[in-house]
Design a protein around this motif. Structure first.
Motif, PDB file in Angstrom:
ATOM      1  N   ALA A  11       0.849  -1.199   0.000  1.00 50.15           N
ATOM      2  CA  ALA A  11       0.000   0.000   0.000  1.00 50.15           C
ATOM      3  C   ALA A  11       0.881   1.244   0.000  1.00 50.15           C
ATOM      4  O   ALA A  11       1.979   1.235   0.546  1.00 50.15           O
ATOM      5  N   ILE A  12       0.393   2.296  -0.624  1.00 46.75           N
ATOM      6  CA  ILE A  12       1.098   3.578  -0.661  1.00 46.75           C
ATOM      7  C   ILE A  12       0.104   4.641  -0.221  1.00 46.75           C
ATOM      8  O   ILE A  12      -1.016   4.702  -0.733  1.00 46.75           O
ATOM      9  N   HIS A  13       0.518   5.488   0.734  1.00 44.01           N
ATOM     10  CA  HIS A  13      -0.370   6.542   1.209  1.00 44.01           C
ATOM     11  C   HIS A  13       0.458   7.781   1.552  1.00 44.01           C
ATOM     12  O   HIS A  13       1.483   7.685   2.215  1.00 44.01           O
ATOM     13  N   GLY A  14       0.004   8.913   1.095  1.00 46.18           N
ATOM     14  CA  GLY A  14       0.602  10.185   1.468  1.00 46.18           C
ATOM     15  C   GLY A  14       1.958  10.451   0.837  1.00 46.18           C
ATOM     16  O   GLY A  14       2.455   9.689   0.028  1.00 46.18           O
ATOM     17  N   TRP A  55       5.112  11.342  -3.313  1.00 40.71           N
ATOM     18  CA  TRP A  55       4.800  10.383  -4.372  1.00 40.71           C
ATOM     19  C   TRP A  55       3.326  10.461  -4.763  1.00 40.71           C
ATOM     20  O   TRP A  55       2.982  10.574  -5.927  1.00 40.71           O
ATOM     21  N   VAL A  56       2.455  10.388  -3.797  1.00 43.86           N
ATOM     22  CA  VAL A  56       1.018  10.377  -4.065  1.00 43.86           C
ATOM     23  C   VAL A  56       0.587  11.687  -4.723  1.00 43.86           C
ATOM     24  O   VAL A  56      -0.236  11.695  -5.612  1.00 43.86           O
ATOM     25  N   LYS A  57       1.169  12.790  -4.303  1.00 41.48           N
ATOM     26  CA  LYS A  57       0.762  14.095  -4.815  1.00 41.48           C
ATOM     27  C   LYS A  57       1.194  14.331  -6.251  1.00 41.48           C
ATOM     28  O   LYS A  57       0.441  14.868  -7.034  1.00 41.48           O
ATOM     29  N   ARG A  75       2.997  10.043  -9.232  1.00 44.92           N
ATOM     30  CA  ARG A  75       2.167   9.019  -9.874  1.00 44.92           C
ATOM     31  C   ARG A  75       1.847   9.353 -11.327  1.00 44.92           C
ATOM     32  O   ARG A  75       1.829   8.471 -12.158  1.00 44.92           O
TER      33      ARG A  75
END
Length: 179
Positions: free
Chosen positions: A163-166, A169-171, A174
């Motif tokens: 899982a990836i969160h926050g 990277w997420v902002k 991707r």
């Protein structure tokens, strides 16, 4: 058409290649969280499986049919894994340990479009720099090549995050492409 022995072998071989390819892709889709696509693929897969197995079981007295089934299974594993490599679903995290403090490895990797976190580390032989790089799997080999180009002696370990969160990277990463 099925009376011809050679044609029967070819059909069984082809059916099993397709079946095992679907099986391999379905398993990977399931592991990557694509449940509905995997479920749809499994419906097609089971029909192919039943037809292929039925042909073999109806003609068990013909050893070449069983051999074709086994060979098709092996080829299907190879084909399925090659397709999965091309699909390259998901992300990888690459941990890099380098003693090259004089090179700005994190900055160079970021300039290539990778998400990089770095910190000072201690190894058996002294100070090191540790990096954690997150990228789409489709850029995995390109990342390894770049790291080896920048530091041929770097210690590299990779794994797939569940899982990836926050975070940065997420902002922004991707949607960004690696150079």
């Amino acid at each position: 058409m099925l009376e011809n022995g050679l044609m029967m072998v070819a059909i069984i071989l082809l059916i099993n290649i397709v079946y095992v390819t679907f099986f391999t892709i379905r398993m990977i889709l399931t592991l990557k969280g694509y449940r509905y696509l995997a479920a749809f693929l499994s419906m097609i897969e089971v029909v192919i499986y039943v037809v292929g197995l039925g042909l073999v079981l109806d003609n068990l007295n013909q050893i070449q049919n069983l051999i074709a089934y086994a060979v098709g299974y092996g080829i299907g594993v190879i084909v399925g894994s090659k397709i999965e490599e091309k699909m390259a679903l998901g992300y990888i995290t690459v941990n890099v340990i380098t003693k090259e403090y004089d090179r700005d490895l994190p900055k160079q990797l970021r300039a290539e479009g990778y998400g990089v976190t770095s910190w000072a580390a201690q190894g058996l032989e002294g100070d090191r720099m540790a990096l954690q790089v997150l990228t789409a799997r489709k850029y995995e080999l390109k990342l390894y090549e770049k790291i080896k180009e920048l530091d041929p002696k770097a210690f590299i370990i990779s794994y797939e995050p569940k899982a990836i969160h926050g975070g940065f990277w997420v902002k922004s990463i991707r949607g960004r492409k690696v150079k």
